[in-house]
Design a protein around this motif. Structure first.
Motif, PDB file in Angstrom:
ATOM      1  N   ARG A 213       0.586  -1.086  -0.068  1.00 34.14           N
ATOM      2  CA  ARG A 213      -0.321  -0.189  -0.200  1.00 34.14           C
ATOM      3  C   ARG A 213       1.304   1.472   0.156  1.00 34.14           C
ATOM      4  O   ARG A 213       0.004   1.840  -0.153  1.00 34.14           O
ATOM      5  N   LYS A 214       1.576   1.269  -0.375  1.00 32.82           N
ATOM      6  CA  LYS A 214       3.344   2.372   0.025  1.00 32.82           C
ATOM      7  C   LYS A 214       4.294   2.773  -0.601  1.00 32.82           C
ATOM      8  O   LYS A 214       5.134   3.269  -0.748  1.00 32.82           O
ATOM      9  N   MET A 215       3.938   1.473  -1.682  1.00 28.18           N
ATOM     10  CA  MET A 215       4.887   1.536  -2.347  1.00 28.18           C
ATOM     11  C   MET A 215       4.250   2.756  -3.222  1.00 28.18           C
ATOM     12  O   MET A 215       3.378   3.234  -3.558  1.00 28.18           O
ATOM     13  N   THR A 216       5.843   3.189  -4.385  1.00 23.59           N
ATOM     14  CA  THR A 216       5.589   4.489  -5.565  1.00 23.59           C
ATOM     15  C   THR A 216       4.614   3.585  -6.469  1.00 23.59           C
ATOM     16  O   THR A 216       4.824   1.964  -7.015  1.00 23.59           O
ATOM     17  N   PRO A 217       4.326   4.243  -7.796  1.00 16.46           N
ATOM     18  CA  PRO A 217       4.553   3.762  -8.960  1.00 16.46           C
ATOM     19  C   PRO A 217       5.355   2.815  -9.357  1.00 16.46           C
ATOM     20  O   PRO A 217       5.178   1.535 -10.222  1.00 16.46           O
TER      21      PRO A 217
END
Length: 289
Positions: A213-217
């Motif tokens: 849920r905290k990943m960047t694109p």
């Protein structure tokens, strides 16, 4: 073992992505430093590590057997080799010896054969499956005499067998316990089951690296590529194993048919039924005799 699941919040540390994001995180080595200290059971904090990109091509994955490796050096020159093995590897100790002795030869040559001041070398293996005939999940081994006396501690082998770790949250006490518990359960744990020690800085920062849920694109795109590559590798490995078993089975059946033909007791039909092959298969082998 499903290490990549789109419906789970956290990526497994046991996956290649998870291993690189935690143990192999060059931008933030806190997790690696605390983990190494726990694995070698040292009371002295490791304050800095330098990743060695020359010894084993840095972080690598062997898709055929699920092996992830890294090599690093701390501020005192202590050498660490960390390997993770997902599949069954009954001879993994031999691989550890190969890596450790390669590192030993390297540091000796760099030191112009000064045996008196060699740095310590830790060869650490984290295995999903068991390989040792012991009940302990964490084993430390040095060169010892038959009376158990330490002959040399310059090179130390550490083997962690995750399958032998069965402690519950209530039984987790040491940093080593916390590390192994997290490695085994993070990717399957529900939000309502988070243990309090996951709020400790070294674990919290590592877990954040695995939080989808905290990943960047960019991170999501990379994770998608790794997941796809892993799926292809697993598919190819299963096919290879299937073909190997089929080839082995055919070889056994061929030898069995030849042996029965040489006895001259059974008919072609009886041999075919006994070995579970076609009569044409038996006729072909008979004609080649």
């Amino acid at each position: 073992m499903d290490l990549y699941s789109e419906d789970r919040r956290f990526i497994s540390i046991l996956s290649d992505y998870g291993f690189k994001a935690t143990f192999g995180n060059e931008a933030d080595s806190l997790f690696l430093r605390v983990a190494l200290q726990a694995l070698i059971k040292s009371e002295t904090p490791i304050r800095d590590v330098r990743f060695d990109k020359n010894a084993f091509e840095a972080l690598t994955i062997d898709s055929r057997s699920g092996i992830f490796d890294l090599a690093c050096t701390d501020e005192n020159g202590t050498q660490f080799i960390v390997e993770m093995q997902l599949g069954l590897a009954p001879h993994f100790v031999q691989r550890m010896k190969f890596y450790a002795l390669h590192k030993f030869n390297t540091v000796v040559e760099r030191g112009e054969f000064d045996y008196a001041n060699l740095p310590r070398i830790y060869a650490i293996a984290i295995l999903v499956k068991n390989i040792l005939p012991t009940t302990r999940f964490h084993t430390v081994a040095n060169l010892r005499s038959e009376q158990g006396e330490t002959i040399d501690s310059q090179m130390t082998f550490i083997i962690v067998e995750l399958a032998k770790f069965t402690k519950s949250i209530a039984e987790v006490e040491t940093d080593l316990d916390k590390l192994i518990y997290t490695m085994k359960t993070l990717h399957t744990t529900e939000p309502t089951q988070y243990p309090a020690f996951w709020n400790e800085e070294w674990l919290r920062r590592a877990i954040e690296e695995l939080d989808t849920r905290k990943m960047t694109p960019e991170e999501r795109a990379y994770f998608a590529r790794v997941t796809a590559a892993n799926a292809e590798a697993v598919k190819a490995e299963k096919q290879r194993i299937k073909e190997a078993k089929e080839a082995e089975n055919l070889s056994v059946k061929t030898e069995t048919v030849k042996n029965l033909l040489s006895l001259g007791i059974l008919t072609v039909s009886q041999i075919a039924q006994t070995v579970e092959v076609s009569e044409d298969f038996v006729h072909k082998l008979a004609s080649n005799r």
